[in-house]
Design an enzyme around this catalytic site. Structure first.
Site, short mmCIF file in Angstrom:
data_model
loop_
_atom_site.label_atom_id
_atom_site.label_comp_id
_atom_site.label_asym_id
_atom_site.label_seq_id
_atom_site.Cartn_x
_atom_site.Cartn_y
_atom_site.Cartn_z
N ARG A 145 59.59 35.05 16.01
CA ARG A 145 59.21 35.11 17.38
C ARG A 145 58.86 36.67 17.54
NH1 ARG A 145 63.80 32.96 21.41
NH2 ARG A 145 65.44 33.98 20.14
N GLU A 170 61.89 38.43 26.71
CA GLU A 170 62.63 39.49 25.99
C GLU A 170 61.87 40.50 25.06
OE1 GLU A 170 66.11 37.50 23.79
OE2 GLU A 170 67.00 37.51 25.98
N CYS A 227 48.51 51.37 16.39
CA CYS A 227 49.77 51.83 17.45
C CYS A 227 49.89 53.24 17.24
CB CYS A 227 51.09 51.05 17.06
SG CYS A 227 50.97 49.50 17.91
N GLU A 284 68.77 33.44 31.65
CA GLU A 284 69.62 32.74 30.81
C GLU A 284 71.07 33.09 30.45
OE1 GLU A 284 67.76 33.37 26.77
OE2 GLU A 284 65.86 33.17 27.45
N GLU A 307 67.78 27.66 15.85
CA GLU A 307 69.07 27.85 16.74
C GLU A 307 69.74 26.41 16.89
OE1 GLU A 307 66.57 29.55 19.96
OE2 GLU A 307 68.09 31.13 19.92
C1 GLA Z 1 67.69 34.82 23.85
C2 GLA Z 1 66.22 34.04 23.67
C3 GLA Z 1 66.41 32.61 23.75
C4 GLA Z 1 67.47 32.00 23.04
C5 GLA Z 1 69.01 32.91 23.38
C6 GLA Z 1 70.07 32.18 22.48
O1 GLA Z 1 68.18 35.41 24.87
O2 GLA Z 1 65.63 34.48 25.12
O3 GLA Z 1 65.42 32.19 23.64
O4 GLA Z 1 67.13 32.34 21.77
O5 GLA Z 1 68.75 34.25 23.43
O6 GLA Z 1 71.15 33.03 22.90
#
Ligand code: GLA
Length: 668
Positions: A111, A150, A160, A304, A352
């Site tokens: 990603r 993120e 770029c 999160e 994950e």
């Molecule tokens: C990040 C991502 C989530 C997940 C967590 C796992 O913060 O934003 O999608 O992958 O890590 O800890």
């Protein structure tokens, strides 16, 4: 289903209904409801389900999920899915994939693998975000939006690099100007054509490196703006837009990106080990400060956090039972209005599989789920009371990404870590239970009694004037080692540290020393060592400067020289601390400074217990949140009769706060 979600604190989880058969959703939602969750974050990686083929939008499933959640009283935060482009997109447009420093194009299947400056990519983002906005922007139970996920990837593709050159052209106007400001005569770097300028790989000219960071910041800002423009006009009143930042991550200037967002949020993971409340509060304060800097103070969310454990550290230990609950409470104490776990249930496959979650692979609640239930009960009890309150602070820590980058790029001592040095100053304030705002270095300082500028290496006229004014008005300023040495081009100032603050401090730095071994320090009220770093101070204004501490015998150069000083001006004080004190000496030094100012914890508590204050917007009611971060019960002497919240039961004298327990009280 048409009523508005209540104004309360939010507790929730990331939820990916697209991973599961629809027949399962009802059970998930029932379990969420039973745990007291009132929000779920959906959608942030679901692009291939939302748009399975170019231009074909499938959003009915999402609408059904949002509606089912709403029927159970659970609001939705919708993520735009742009951190995970679908395979059909990257196949048709391989140039949307990011390129690393060594020219390698990212592969599909992880990603954040897109080029942030790709016009093609941005066009696809605009379209999917607009489609989501059109469908859900007015939904009464979609309370907020998270853009992307993120931000972190840096792309080095030719596009770029060329945009970087255009960015520089706009910034400097002429190559002569750029060459002068970057001192390019050094090592024959002089540029005669904009197209000669590289994107920095590894170490490079400090001026160029700083501008590259500015360019990355600008790239993300305009990438984000594409999404805001597609979304904002479609949103009903009161719906916010945020992005989930990553705490101390410093890939770009977070203040610039937050100007355009309604609210800041961050993802809090401990990873290995345990929660250290004396330093983690700083990151909550940092995140809260992002909106403070834009002049629109607003509480933040922890978008999160880990449900016990993660999957990405060498050792993914579980937090102690009860620890996550106090972590959530600390976040609330520092101004979080929402705390969400990542994630509800791990997909059966995908990267994950072993990450902590609330529900396990079988679909049954994990032991951790019961801890979340306790939090659910907490939020139900005090959520509405606390929702309209915010933390208060009389202490400001100045932050500035360019200063941090500058120090990190040329640490001069491998152990001089900017964040560690920052938290080294933060901890004594946290131990004293004083509210702290971590603010951008150019924020007005009128509300503060103490200002700390940890390694704020970049000085400009405005900063200098504002700090002098702060001290003149009676403020107490602490200038630390490695401050005020550079200008905004990352060039050395042609004067000694602390540059134009030298009059204010009454001292200048004659020399700085990276230390191979600690140097003894003898202070007026403490003794200890300086480690890693030492600056030799020369007193310029002996009539108004007191030397608080001197270096003991060491390398000869430092022996007997001033290490820490203070200069008084009317009621204000300006400290200069050239030493990097050991923990005990640092505590003693700052404890005394805090005492001098007369700031006190509202309630005196034993070590390991934190007191956070949230005050109503009219300033009339203060809620004191007492958090026991330890694994044993702690006794607290209440200074006044307290009303336990909710309910108002009056408590007097000594109360016991059990291990990992929390109490919310007001003055009775
Ligand atoms: C990040 C991502 C989530 C997940 C967590 C796992 O913060 O934003 O999608 O992958 O890590 O800890």
């Amino acid at each position: 289903m048409t009523t508005q979600p209540p104004k309360t604190l939010y507790l929730g989880s990331a939820y990916y209904p697209e991973h599961w058969p629809e027949s399962r959703w009802a059970e998930d939602i029932r379990l969420m409801q039973e745990a007291g969750l009132n929000v779920a974050r959906l959608g942030e990686f679901a692009w291939s389900t939302m748009e399975p083929a170019d231009g074909q939008f499938h959003l009915d499933w999402l609408a059904r999920a949002i509606d089912q959640l709403a029927q159970a009283g659970i609001a939705t935060v919708l993520g735009t899915p742009t951190a995970a482009p679908p395979a059909w997109l990257t196949q048709a447009h391989p140039d949307t994939l990011a390129v690393d420093e060594y020219g390698r194009r990212a592969q599909h299947g992880n990603r954040c693998h897109f080029c942030v400056n790709s016009a093609t990519y941005q066009a696809y983002c605009r379209r999917i975000v607009a489609a989501l906005g059109e469908r859900f922007g007015q939904h009464p139970h979609v309370i907020g939006w998270q853009l992307d996920n993120e931000y972190n990837r840096v792309c080095y593709c030719e596009e770029c690099r060329s945009q970087f050159q255009t960015f520089l052209q706009a910034r400097y106007g002429s190559l002569d100007e750029l060459n002068a400001r970057w001192s390019t005569a050094y090592w024959s770097q002089t540029y005669t054509d904009w197209r000669q300028i590289p994107a920095p790989i590894g170490g490079h000219n400090p001026g160029l490196m700083l501008d590259w960071k500015r360019f990355i910041t600008e790239s993300y800002r305009q990438y984000q703006q594409v999404q805001i423009d597609a979304l904002r006009p479609q949103l009903r009143e009161g719906v916010w837009i945020t992005h989930n930042f990553m705490g101390w991550f410093d890939g770009f200037d977070h203040y610039a990106l937050n100007v355009d967002l309604d609210m800041a949020s961050w993802d809090y993971y401990v990873g290995t080990g345990h929660h250290d409340h004396l330093e983690k509060g700083a990151i909550h304060d940092l995140t809260r400060g992002f909106k403070l800097a834009s002049g629109k103070p607003k509480n933040f969310w922890v978008m999160e956090t880990q449900p016990g454990s993660v999957n990405w550290r060498p050792v993914n230990n579980m937090l102690n039972q009860g620890e996550a609950r106090v972590m959530a409470w600390q976040a609330i104490g520092h101004g979080a209005d929402g705390v969400l776990y990542w994630q509800w249930r791990s997909a059966l496959n995908g990267q994950e599989q072993y990450h902590g979650s609330l529900v396990d692979q079988s679909g049954q609640p994990r032991p951790f789920y019961d801890e979340v239930k306790l939090l659910g009960a907490d939020v139900l009890a005090v959520g509405e009371l606390l929702a309209q309150t915010r933390p208060e602070a009389r202490v400001a820590f100045l932050n500035d990404y360019p200063s941090r980058w500058s120090v990190q790029w040329q640490k001069h001592h491998a152990d001089f870590d900017w964040v560690k040095h920052f938290t080294h100053y933060y901890r004594p304030f946290a131990r004293a239970n004083l509210g702290v705002d971590v603010v951008h270095a150019d924020t007005p300082l009128d509300n503060y009694r103490i200002v700390v500028m940890p390694a704020l290496i970049m000085l400009n006229e405005q900063r200098s004037r504002r700090l002098a004014e702060f001290v003149r008005r009676g403020g107490k300023l602490i200038i630390t080692a490695r401050s005020a040495m550079k200008d905004e081009d990352n060039s050395l100032l042609p004067m000694r540290q602390p540059g134009t603050l030298a009059d204010l401090a009454g001292v200048e730095v004659e020399e700085y020393y990276a230390l191979d071994e600690p140097v003894p320090i003898k202070g007026n009220w403490f003794e200890g060592q300086s480690r890693v770093w030492a600056e030799r101070l020369k007193v310029r204004d002996p009539n108004h400067v007191a030397v608080i501490a001197k270096y003991g015998p060491s390398n000869g150069w430092l022996d007997g020289q001033p290490a820490i000083t203070v200069r008084g001006t009317s009621s204000g004080l300006c400290y200069y601390c050239g030493a990097y004190l050991d923990d005990v000496a640092q505590q003693a030094f700052l404890h005394r400074v805090i005492e001098t100012v007369g700031l006190r914890s509202p309630i005196t508590v034993p070590e390991g217990v934190e007191v956070c204050t949230r005050v109503t917007l009219d300033g009339k009611t203060r809620y004191f949140i007492l958090i026991n971060h330890t694994r044993t019960g702690q006794i607290i002497d209440l200074p006044w009769p307290a009303a336990e919240q909710p309910g108002g039961r009056v408590l007097t004298g000594r109360i016991e706060l059990p291990a990992y327990e929390v109490a919310v009280v007001t003055k009775a």
